[in-house]
Design an enzyme around this catalytic site. Structure first.
Site, mmCIF file in Angstrom:
data_model
loop_
_atom_site.group_PDB
_atom_site.id
_atom_site.type_symbol
_atom_site.label_atom_id
_atom_site.label_comp_id
_atom_site.label_asym_id
_atom_site.label_seq_id
_atom_site.Cartn_x
_atom_site.Cartn_y
_atom_site.Cartn_z
ATOM 1 N N ARG A 106 -1.873 -6.501 -9.384
ATOM 2 C CA ARG A 106 -1.994 -5.296 -10.203
ATOM 3 C C ARG A 106 -0.625 -4.948 -10.770
ATOM 4 O O ARG A 106 0.368 -5.577 -10.430
ATOM 5 C CB ARG A 106 -2.562 -4.127 -9.397
ATOM 6 C CG ARG A 106 -1.700 -3.644 -8.240
ATOM 7 C CD ARG A 106 -2.415 -2.530 -7.490
ATOM 8 N NE ARG A 106 -1.575 -1.882 -6.487
ATOM 9 C CZ ARG A 106 -1.418 -2.295 -5.249
ATOM 10 N NH1 ARG A 106 -2.040 -3.397 -4.843
ATOM 11 N NH2 ARG A 106 -0.649 -1.631 -4.405
ATOM 12 N N ASP A 127 9.630 -3.902 14.637
ATOM 13 C CA ASP A 127 9.121 -2.701 15.292
ATOM 14 C C ASP A 127 7.821 -2.995 16.028
ATOM 15 O O ASP A 127 7.388 -2.199 16.859
ATOM 16 C CB ASP A 127 8.888 -1.582 14.265
ATOM 17 C CG ASP A 127 8.463 -0.284 14.927
ATOM 18 O OD1 ASP A 127 9.142 0.123 15.898
ATOM 19 O OD2 ASP A 127 7.464 0.327 14.506
ATOM 20 N N HIS A 178 7.785 -0.109 18.591
ATOM 21 C CA HIS A 178 6.632 0.403 17.824
ATOM 22 C C HIS A 178 6.742 1.922 17.637
ATOM 23 O O HIS A 178 5.878 2.691 18.059
ATOM 24 C CB HIS A 178 5.309 0.038 18.509
ATOM 25 C CG HIS A 178 4.145 0.052 17.555
ATOM 26 N ND1 HIS A 178 3.006 -0.696 17.747
ATOM 27 C CD2 HIS A 178 3.939 0.722 16.391
ATOM 28 C CE1 HIS A 178 2.142 -0.477 16.760
ATOM 29 N NE2 HIS A 178 2.693 0.370 15.917
ATOM 30 N N GLY A 212 0.838 -1.186 0.000
ATOM 31 C CA GLY A 212 0.000 0.000 0.000
ATOM 32 C C GLY A 212 0.875 1.238 0.000
ATOM 33 O O GLY A 212 2.000 1.228 -0.511
ATOM 34 N N ARG A 237 2.027 -5.241 11.975
ATOM 35 C CA ARG A 237 1.439 -5.465 13.295
ATOM 36 C C ARG A 237 2.022 -6.760 13.846
ATOM 37 O O ARG A 237 2.301 -7.705 13.094
ATOM 38 C CB ARG A 237 -0.088 -5.576 13.212
ATOM 39 C CG ARG A 237 -0.818 -4.258 12.983
ATOM 40 C CD ARG A 237 -0.721 -3.345 14.189
ATOM 41 N NE ARG A 237 -1.545 -2.140 14.062
ATOM 42 C CZ ARG A 237 -1.107 -0.991 13.588
ATOM 43 N NH1 ARG A 237 0.155 -0.896 13.169
ATOM 44 N NH2 ARG A 237 -1.900 0.064 13.542
ATOM 45 N N ILE A 279 2.470 2.710 2.451
ATOM 46 C CA ILE A 279 3.733 2.538 3.174
ATOM 47 C C ILE A 279 4.681 1.647 2.384
ATOM 48 O O ILE A 279 5.887 1.917 2.299
ATOM 49 C CB ILE A 279 3.466 1.984 4.585
ATOM 50 C CG1 ILE A 279 2.782 3.055 5.446
ATOM 51 C CG2 ILE A 279 4.761 1.509 5.241
ATOM 52 C CD1 ILE A 279 2.354 2.580 6.816
ATOM 53 N N ARG A 289 -2.861 -7.970 -1.472
ATOM 54 C CA ARG A 289 -4.039 -8.846 -1.503
ATOM 55 C C ARG A 289 -4.484 -9.140 -2.929
ATOM 56 O O ARG A 289 -4.919 -10.240 -3.238
ATOM 57 C CB ARG A 289 -5.191 -8.205 -0.717
ATOM 58 C CG ARG A 289 -5.029 -8.273 0.789
ATOM 59 C CD ARG A 289 -6.118 -7.507 1.493
ATOM 60 N NE ARG A 289 -6.022 -6.070 1.229
ATOM 61 C CZ ARG A 289 -6.855 -5.165 1.707
ATOM 62 N NH1 ARG A 289 -7.881 -5.544 2.461
ATOM 63 N NH2 ARG A 289 -6.700 -3.876 1.437
#
Length: 316
Positions: free
Chosen positions: A172, A251, A275, A146, A228, A148, A169
């Protein structure tokens, strides 16, 4: 009609807010600034425990927009069941791209070039020379392409990497090359020297980096997680780190914050940052610009940006 807007930044510190709404400051304190039932636009406090941001949602019977100041919305989504249908959930796409991409490169370079070892050696007054891996000529795989992910690739270009592979996901094509679907991930992993995780946490990505994923990584590869913590199976990662086959820079971790005594703290070949991908000097000006733009659109009834989902009857 409800016109209250709850902001986690004092309104008088945000230049350019549109006239009309009643702006209220709430950054997660014990007392609400007003009746949550009168809130029309709720900006979730940033860098607070998930339960803090969720606390007013059951009482926000008139809210139309829930805006996060984080790229991810997983911390807010458990509270959507309290909201009526039609509430738009928006993320902070673009706010954290530069900072997170900077940290990603810092983690990669520190890990490959052995910066933590140099710091420890400096503390002991030791001169620690020798050869180290370079980022140049490496193949890098970005999982989660995306905003980031794109910002990370922007910063990889000057480092003369051999190749960047991209996974998202859906398949493209971009100006830089193809983005492969998740279904092709298994075939790309064995070729990557550096694997960067920048994907949102969803049902499909929770535990994505399991024992099978890690086993497909090549010997000596570096895993970097700026996504995450629960994207990675901690137990499986520990097993690979303890074998010495791969290294990692995280992180984000699972659990988070990492408790004292957790084996990740002392795992070999692991660099941990707490984080800190988003909270830098770049955050506040970008967050303010986002809020001014979104609230201008909200007041003028124009389409909002970065709508992740809209609540429906099935969320209740």
């Amino acid at each position: 009609m409800s016109t209250d807007v709850w902001l986690p930044i004092p309104p008088d510190e945000i230049e350019g807010l549109p006239q009309g709404p009643n702006y209220l400051y709430w950054d997660g304190g014990p007392e609400f600034p007003a009746d949550p039932a009168d809130c029309a636009f709720y900006v979730v406090p940033y860098m607070k425990p998930g339960e803090v941001g969720l606390r007013p949602l059951p009482e926000m019977t008139s809210v139309e927009v829930v805006q996060t100041l984080s790229a991810g919305t997983d911390n807010v989504e458990p509270g959507l069941k309290y909201l009526r249908p039609g509430v738009r959930l928006c993320n902070a796409r673009g706010v954290h791209d530069a900072s997170t991409a900077e940290l990603t490169l810092a983690l990669i370079l520190a890990s490959l070039r052995g910066i933590p070892d140099f710091v420890r050696a400096q503390d002991k007054g030791q001169w620690l020379g020798g050869f180290r891996p370079a980022l140049a000529d490496k193949t890098v795989l970005i999982v989660g392409y995306g905003a980031i992910g794109e910002a990370i690739e922007d910063r990889l270009v000057p480092f003369e990497v051999a190749r960047v592979a991209r996974v998202a996901r859906s398949e493209r094509t971009t100006a830089r090359g193809p983005v492969h679907p998740l279904t092709e991930l298994a075939s790309l992993l064995p070729e990557a020297d550096v694997v960067i995780l920048a994907t949102p946490l969803t049902d499909s990505t929770r535990g994505l980096v399991d024992g099978g994923f890690l086993a497909r990584m090549k010997d000596g590869a570096l895993l970097v997680n700026v996504a995450r913590g629960p994207v990675v199976d901690t137990k499986a990662l520990l097993a690979e780190l303890e074998s010495g086959r791969i290294t990692a820079a995280l992180d984000v971790v699972d659990p988070e914050p990492l408790p004292q005594g957790h084996p990740l703290w002392h795992a070999p070949g692991l660099l941990i940052s707490p984080h800190v991908g988003g909270p830098t000097s770049a955050f506040l000006p970008r967050a303010k610009r986002l809020l001014v733009d979104q609230l201008g659109r909200f007041v003028n009834r124009e389409p909002l940006r970065h709508v992740v989902r809209t609540t429906s009857a099935t969320d209740v």
